[in-house]
Design an enzyme around this catalytic site. Structure first.
Site, PDB file in Angstrom:
ATOM      1  N   HIS A  76      91.116  45.783  26.045  1.00  0.00           N
ATOM      2  CA  HIS A  76      91.196  47.089  26.703  1.00  0.00           C
ATOM      3  C   HIS A  76      92.484  47.269  27.489  1.00  0.00           C
ATOM      4  O   HIS A  76      92.895  48.392  27.750  1.00  0.00           O
ATOM      5  CB  HIS A  76      89.950  47.338  27.552  1.00  0.00           C
ATOM      6  CG  HIS A  76      88.791  47.719  26.693  1.00  0.00           C
ATOM      7  ND1 HIS A  76      87.917  46.790  26.200  1.00  0.00           N
ATOM      8  CD2 HIS A  76      88.424  48.910  26.168  1.00  0.00           C
ATOM      9  CE1 HIS A  76      87.042  47.405  25.430  1.00  0.00           C
ATOM     10  NE2 HIS A  76      87.322  48.687  25.395  1.00  0.00           N
ATOM     11  N   ARG A 120      86.025  57.032  28.354  1.00  0.00           N
ATOM     12  CA  ARG A 120      85.436  55.707  28.608  1.00  0.00           C
ATOM     13  C   ARG A 120      84.949  55.671  30.059  1.00  0.00           C
ATOM     14  O   ARG A 120      85.666  55.195  30.949  1.00  0.00           O
ATOM     15  CB  ARG A 120      86.474  54.603  28.366  1.00  0.00           C
ATOM     16  CG  ARG A 120      86.822  54.375  26.901  1.00  0.00           C
ATOM     17  CD  ARG A 120      87.773  53.187  26.733  1.00  0.00           C
ATOM     18  NE  ARG A 120      87.798  52.692  25.368  1.00  0.00           N
ATOM     19  CZ  ARG A 120      88.697  53.047  24.450  1.00  0.00           C
ATOM     20  NH1 ARG A 120      89.648  53.888  24.737  1.00  0.00           N
ATOM     21  NH2 ARG A 120      88.642  52.532  23.232  1.00  0.00           N
ATOM     22  N   ARG A 133      81.353  59.172  27.057  1.00  0.00           N
ATOM     23  CA  ARG A 133      80.575  58.025  26.586  1.00  0.00           C
ATOM     24  C   ARG A 133      79.901  57.404  27.797  1.00  0.00           C
ATOM     25  O   ARG A 133      80.567  57.122  28.796  1.00  0.00           O
ATOM     26  CB  ARG A 133      81.485  56.999  25.909  1.00  0.00           C
ATOM     27  CG  ARG A 133      80.687  55.732  25.621  1.00  0.00           C
ATOM     28  CD  ARG A 133      81.456  54.717  24.874  1.00  0.00           C
ATOM     29  NE  ARG A 133      82.465  54.056  25.670  1.00  0.00           N
ATOM     30  CZ  ARG A 133      83.369  53.224  25.152  1.00  0.00           C
ATOM     31  NH1 ARG A 133      83.394  53.016  23.864  1.00  0.00           N
ATOM     32  NH2 ARG A 133      84.248  52.631  25.921  1.00  0.00           N
ATOM     33  N   GLU A 156      79.283  51.633  15.865  1.00  0.00           N
ATOM     34  CA  GLU A 156      80.226  50.517  16.043  1.00  0.00           C
ATOM     35  C   GLU A 156      79.571  49.174  15.759  1.00  0.00           C
ATOM     36  O   GLU A 156      80.141  48.128  16.051  1.00  0.00           O
ATOM     37  CB  GLU A 156      80.883  50.555  17.426  1.00  0.00           C
ATOM     38  CG  GLU A 156      79.953  50.726  18.589  1.00  0.00           C
ATOM     39  CD  GLU A 156      80.672  50.882  19.925  1.00  0.00           C
ATOM     40  OE1 GLU A 156      81.888  50.678  20.013  1.00  0.00           O
ATOM     41  OE2 GLU A 156      79.970  51.183  20.910  1.00  0.00           O
ATOM     42  N   ASN A 197      87.038  49.728  16.683  1.00  0.00           N
ATOM     43  CA  ASN A 197      87.439  48.469  17.339  1.00  0.00           C
ATOM     44  C   ASN A 197      86.285  47.470  17.290  1.00  0.00           C
ATOM     45  O   ASN A 197      86.452  46.322  16.876  1.00  0.00           O
ATOM     46  CB  ASN A 197      87.836  48.714  18.794  1.00  0.00           C
ATOM     47  CG  ASN A 197      88.828  49.841  18.951  1.00  0.00           C
ATOM     48  OD1 ASN A 197      89.560  50.140  18.021  1.00  0.00           O
ATOM     49  ND2 ASN A 197      88.859  50.469  20.110  1.00  0.00           N
ATOM     50  N   ASP A 198      85.122  47.933  17.741  1.00  0.00           N
ATOM     51  CA  ASP A 198      83.962  47.039  17.706  1.00  0.00           C
ATOM     52  C   ASP A 198      83.413  46.901  16.293  1.00  0.00           C
ATOM     53  O   ASP A 198      82.949  45.829  15.917  1.00  0.00           O
ATOM     54  CB  ASP A 198      82.870  47.537  18.661  1.00  0.00           C
ATOM     55  CG  ASP A 198      83.148  47.080  20.089  1.00  0.00           C
ATOM     56  OD1 ASP A 198      83.564  45.918  20.260  1.00  0.00           O
ATOM     57  OD2 ASP A 198      82.992  47.884  21.020  1.00  0.00           O
ATOM     58  N   ARG A 218      87.285  40.345  19.155  1.00  0.00           N
ATOM     59  CA  ARG A 218      88.513  41.143  19.315  1.00  0.00           C
ATOM     60  C   ARG A 218      89.368  40.666  20.477  1.00  0.00           C
ATOM     61  O   ARG A 218      90.523  41.048  20.615  1.00  0.00           O
ATOM     62  CB  ARG A 218      88.162  42.638  19.453  1.00  0.00           C
ATOM     63  CG  ARG A 218      87.417  43.001  20.710  1.00  0.00           C
ATOM     64  CD  ARG A 218      86.835  44.409  20.639  1.00  0.00           C
ATOM     65  NE  ARG A 218      87.655  45.390  21.313  1.00  0.00           N
ATOM     66  CZ  ARG A 218      87.226  46.610  21.669  1.00  0.00           C
ATOM     67  NH1 ARG A 218      85.989  46.985  21.392  1.00  0.00           N
ATOM     68  NH2 ARG A 218      88.006  47.445  22.291  1.00  0.00           N
ATOM     69  N   CYS A 257      86.736  57.329  16.886  1.00  0.00           N
ATOM     70  CA  CYS A 257      87.386  57.260  18.196  1.00  0.00           C
ATOM     71  C   CYS A 257      88.001  55.878  18.460  1.00  0.00           C
ATOM     72  O   CYS A 257      88.598  55.648  19.494  1.00  0.00           O
ATOM     73  CB  CYS A 257      86.421  57.637  19.316  1.00  0.00           C
ATOM     74  SG  CYS A 257      85.078  56.463  19.494  1.00  0.00           S
TER      75      CYS A 257
HETATM   76  C1  PEP Z   1      85.471  51.057  19.712  1.00  0.00           C
HETATM   77  O1  PEP Z   1      84.791  50.030  19.792  1.00  0.00           O
HETATM   78  O2  PEP Z   1      86.109  51.381  18.693  1.00  0.00           O
HETATM   79  C2  PEP Z   1      85.573  51.977  20.858  1.00  0.00           C
HETATM   80  C3  PEP Z   1      86.161  53.145  20.758  1.00  0.00           C
HETATM   81  O3  PEP Z   1      85.073  51.545  22.050  1.00  0.00           O
HETATM   82  P1  PEP Z   1      85.809  50.450  22.978  1.00  0.00           P
HETATM   83  O4  PEP Z   1      87.161  50.182  22.400  1.00  0.00           O
HETATM   84  O5  PEP Z   1      85.886  51.014  24.349  1.00  0.00           O
HETATM   85  O6  PEP Z   1      84.880  49.295  22.870  1.00  0.00           O
HETATM   86 MG    MG Z   2      83.361  49.829  21.412  1.00  0.00          MG
END
Ligand code: PEP
Ligand code: MG
Length: 537
Positions: free
Chosen positions: A188, A293, A329, A427, A450-451, A461, A498
């Site tokens: 993050h 977020r 979210r 996700e 991402n997740d 990650r 997203c």
């Molecule tokens: C994701 O997981 O793609 C996402 C947008 O949420 P975060 O990156 O905050 O986990």
């Molecule tokens: Mg996520």
């Protein structure tokens, strides 16, 4: 002149002074003092400086986050003048011949323990305030600058690693770039650098004596240059100028539609982490906010944000977006986003642990406070909600029950709220596989790539050793995205992306072919993606 290699997590070039981030864990030593009157004077002077800092913070917060959120800095100013607190410190200096730092630290421990033991939530929360004002005093006594970053000149932040809770506390207007020894591309903190549109390097083995030196952060080549000569400085100044020129060209796309050549319209929204990011969304002409977020409101502090604090933040974003969609979210805390006051046990696998919606469903009080704040704010703009880390239909049903309870409560109190679209994040592979079932229950899906990449490929990650195989372009991930879009559309459920992949213009055409309805990207990427959308068939 020296160059150290690292890995770039965001492009661009920064030139400035290196500033080593101090984790603030310096210890306070007990020292014998002969001239206690002089030591008390030193304490009184530090108290005045601390109050001055708080006054400035109050004014800054008032402009950036509003009256309710700024009030805490006024309260802290008053606490510094509390008679019992001040007398405890001065008596200790006088009677025990000890230094001011030590007296403040001991008084802080005594007072905060006393507050923490009280049978009243409000008073218990004051324990954290006592620690906060005492740390401020100790920092002043030890000659450390306020807000971490010394002086007014923006700097290149150098750190071993940076947790999201640490990055949120930095004064963003003073940060030119991030350089860390550890960390991963998908963390993050990397996402934050992208949001701030500043270069960031990870895995840089910088020398210990780097503090204060002039550096160039090359976010394209992944290098940190220490004490560069004029020739190198000139080269990078030129690259910066070229970047500014490209940015100016992109700015010409402001006000243009996000529509392909064949007329398909895409909702091009932005990802934000806080109220202050809205400026950047508006500057880059985002049509809405596709991911707020909200957990960043919970980080870098000592206690839960109240309903009122959250309401003010959501309302401010909704009002500033003036009727454009704002998707909030709900709390996605856990994994790398941690706040001590939640009191969670350490976990073996935090990414697969007690996090996000799991916390909200097991601790509905925390969830309801947030939902009330969001619903109240929905009266002031076009707000939608989405829920993170969904794996089952039963979760969605439980969420609906809690949302209905919150709405009934607001109705009974005659508190107005708007129509709030309901969405979930896709996700986890589980959510993808049952997306046909989930689509019947919600208005929209937002794919968190991402997740989704992390869980599909079974790659943490956060693990820098696996960055090279953390591949969001993996066929398995792309098939999951396609399947989610198809299943969503069968049930009239619109689908967006997203995660960071949404801003990857090498895939924009493919996403459009798959039928994507929305792309939510870091604000600085909006115009680049608009440019790409307009060139697609
Ligand atoms: C994701 O997981 O793609 C996402 C947008 O949420 P975060 O990156 O905050 O986990
Ligand atoms: Mg996520």
């Amino acid at each position: 002149m020296e160059a150290v290699r690292g890995k770039s997590v965001y492009g661009g070039v920064a030139i400035g002074r290196a500033w080593v981030y101090d984790k603030g864990d310096s210890t306070v030593k007990r020292q014998h003092i002969n001239d206690t009157a002089k030591e008390i004077e030193r304490f009184e002077a530090a108290k005045e400086t601390a109050k001055e800092q708080l006054k400035n913070l109050y004014e800054k917060a008032l402009k950036e986050v509003g009256e309710v959120n700024a009030q805490i800095f006024e309260v802290h100013q008053m606490m510094l003048d509390d008679m019992d607190y001040v007398e405890s410190i001065t008596h200790m200096i006088e009677n025990q011949n000890v230094n001011a730092e030590y007296s403040v630290a001991v008084t802080s421990d005594n007072f905060s323990e006393m507050f923490a033991a009280m049978d009243d939530d409000y008073m218990r929360a004051r324990a954290a305030d006592i620690k906060d004002i005492s740390n401020r005093l100790i920092n002043v006594l030890q000659g450390k600058e306020d807000g971490g970053i010394s002086g007014n000149e923006p700097v290149v932040i150098i750190a071993d690693d940076l947790a999201p809770s640490e990055t949120v506390q930095l004064d963003k207007s003073k940060v030119l770039a991030f350089v860390t020894r550890h960390g991963s591309t998908n963390s993050h903190t990397a996402i934050l650098a992208r949001t701030m549109n500043i270069p960031a390097l990870i895995g840089v083995d910088y020398p210990e004596d780097i503090d204060g030196k002039n550096v160039i952060v090359d976010g394209y080549g992944g290098e940190l240059h220490i004490e560069p000569d004029e020739i190198l400085l000139d080269k990078f100044r030129q690259i910066k100028e070229e970047d500014a020129g490209k940015q100016k060209l992109l700015m010409e796309l402001k006000g243009k539609e996000d529509v392909t050549k064949s007329g398909k319209r895409i909702k091009l929204y932005a990802n934000i982490g806080g109220v202050s990011d809205v400026v950047s969304v508006l500057k880059n002409d985002g049509s809405g906010i596709g991911l707020f977020r909200s957990e960043f409101l919970y980080l870098g502090r000592d206690n839960y944000p109240t309903e009122e604090e959250q309401f003010q933040a959501y309302k401010s974003v909704a009002e500033n977006m003036a009727g454009k969609k704002v998707i909030i979210r709900t709390l996605d805390i856990g994994a790398d986003k941690k706040a001590d006051y939640f009191g969670f046990d350490a976990e073996e696998n935090p990414a697969m642990g007690y996090r996000a919606i799991r916390i909200c469903l097991k601790q509905p009080d925390i969830f309801k406070t947030q939902l009330r704040a969001i619903y109240r704010a929905s009266h002031y703009g076009n707000i939608a909600i989405m829920y993170p880390m969904i794996i089952s239909l039963s979760e969605v049903k439980k969420i609906r029950e809690i949302v209905n309870e919150v709405k009934a409560e607001l109705d009974s109190q005659q508190i107005p709220y708007g129509e709030v679209e309901q969405g979930i994040m896709i996700e986890t592979p589980a959510a993808v596989m049952i997306s046909d079932i989930l689509a019947k229950e919600v208005d929209f899906f937002s794919i968190g790539t991402n997740d989704l990449t992390q869980y599909t490929l079974a790659i943490d990650r956060q693990n820098p050793h696996l960055d090279d195989i953390y591949d969001s372009h993996h066929e398995a991930v792309l098939r999951m995205i396609k399947m989610t879009i198809e299943n969503g559309h069968k049930e009239n459920c619109w689908v967006g992306i997203c995660g960071e992949l949404g801003a990857d213009t090498s895939l924009t055409e493919e996403f459009i072919k798959m039928g994507i309805d929305e792309l939510s990207v870091t604000p600085s990427a909006i115009l680049k993606v608009r440019d790409k959308i307009r060139k697609c068939e």
